[in-house]
Write a protein that holds these residues in place. Structure first.
Motif, mmCIF file in Angstrom:
data_model
loop_
_atom_site.group_PDB
_atom_site.id
_atom_site.type_symbol
_atom_site.label_atom_id
_atom_site.label_comp_id
_atom_site.label_asym_id
_atom_site.label_seq_id
_atom_site.Cartn_x
_atom_site.Cartn_y
_atom_site.Cartn_z
ATOM 1 N N ARG A 182 1.015 -1.305 0.043
ATOM 2 C CA ARG A 182 -0.036 0.069 0.044
ATOM 3 C C ARG A 182 0.798 1.239 -0.047
ATOM 4 N N LEU A 183 1.832 1.211 0.690
ATOM 5 C CA LEU A 183 2.740 2.423 0.657
ATOM 6 C C LEU A 183 3.812 2.472 -0.389
ATOM 7 N N GLY A 184 3.845 1.452 -1.372
ATOM 8 C CA GLY A 184 4.581 1.446 -2.413
ATOM 9 C C GLY A 184 6.242 0.970 -2.158
ATOM 10 N N LEU A 185 6.608 0.327 -1.132
ATOM 11 C CA LEU A 185 7.728 -0.292 -0.667
ATOM 12 C C LEU A 185 7.755 -1.429 -1.399
ATOM 13 N N LYS A 186 8.950 -1.863 -1.897
ATOM 14 C CA LYS A 186 9.350 -3.166 -2.527
ATOM 15 C C LYS A 186 9.499 -3.950 -1.255
ATOM 16 N N THR A 187 8.944 -5.379 -1.444
ATOM 17 C CA THR A 187 9.176 -6.338 -0.594
ATOM 18 C C THR A 187 9.898 -7.645 -0.834
ATOM 19 N N HIS A 188 10.675 -8.182 -0.280
ATOM 20 C CA HIS A 188 11.564 -9.213 -0.599
ATOM 21 C C HIS A 188 11.539 -10.278 0.840
ATOM 22 N N VAL A 189 11.079 -11.672 0.410
ATOM 23 C CA VAL A 189 10.894 -12.692 1.365
ATOM 24 C C VAL A 189 12.229 -13.537 1.101
ATOM 25 N N SER A 190 12.772 -13.988 2.320
ATOM 26 C CA SER A 190 13.713 -15.008 2.084
ATOM 27 C C SER A 190 13.185 -16.225 2.871
ATOM 28 N N VAL A 191 13.548 -17.488 2.282
ATOM 29 C CA VAL A 191 13.121 -18.753 2.712
ATOM 30 C C VAL A 191 14.206 -19.732 2.778
ATOM 31 N N SER A 192 14.396 -20.609 3.575
ATOM 32 C CA SER A 192 15.450 -21.613 3.572
ATOM 33 C C SER A 192 14.768 -23.067 3.787
ATOM 34 N N PHE A 193 15.386 -24.022 3.086
ATOM 35 C CA PHE A 193 15.051 -25.463 3.073
ATOM 36 C C PHE A 193 16.112 -26.255 3.923
ATOM 37 N N GLY A 194 15.569 -27.276 4.800
ATOM 38 C CA GLY A 194 16.520 -28.151 5.357
ATOM 39 C C GLY A 194 16.581 -27.942 6.850
#
Length: 180
Positions: free
Chosen positions: A44-56
């Protein structure tokens, strides 16, 4: 709002897993519904979002991996990073892996969180972990390109990059997207 006003253009979130049991196992006090709310505010604010995921992680199974992938593809995030949980010496994760005889690394060259799983888990093979990590970005991206609102946001971010970094910055981002 104050961060955006101060010049913040994006936020990274360390989700690690979309499975509540895995989050509990790794002592990650993340409430997934709260993450979803934060992503909506950022959008909504126009901020780019990035999510980190790890397996194991310890306790990981093929079912928890599927659960995490399903959740990650559902999230309305602009970008994502998939990697392999890597136990580095001095961390609690390393101590647990060594104590349980699950460390499969022989040398420092084995420590590559993007291509080489070094934990031998009882619930999932190293080959499955490696395959999952190598295919995860493509799977995630195939879900995103079908969403017009997501594509529109990405076009806006690319225009922003073009204005700030020029054509070289734009081509660099497009090449990275192509490589994924």
């Amino acid at each position: 709002y104050n961060m955006k006003k101060a010049g913040c253009i994006g936020i990274k979130f360390g989700m690690e897993s979309g499975d509540p049991e895995i989050l509990k196992n790794i002592n990650k006090p993340l409430h997934l519904n709260r993450l979803e709310s934060l992503l909506k505010v950022c959008t909504r604010l126009g901020l780019k979002t990035h999510v980190s995921v790890s397996f194991g992680h310890i306790g990981e199974t093929e079912a928890t991996i599927r659960s995490t992938m399903k959740y990650a593809t559902k999230l309305d995030t602009d970008s994502i990073q998939f990697s392999l949980a890597t136990p580095y010496p001095g961390t609690r994760f390393y101590a647990e892996v060594v104590a349980q005889g699950m460390l499969a690394a022989a040398t420092w060259e084995d420590y590559d969180p993007t291509h080489n799983p070094i934990v031998q888990l009882p619930g999932v093979t190293r080959e499955v972990l490696k395959h999952t990590e190598s295919k995860a970005h493509g799977t995630w991206l195939r879900h995103k390109v079908l969403k017009p609102a997501w594509l529109y946001r990405q076009a806006g971010f690319l225009i922003y990059i073009l204005r700030r970094q020029g054509i070289g910055g734009l081509f660099s981002r497009l090449k990275r997207a192509y490589d994924i």
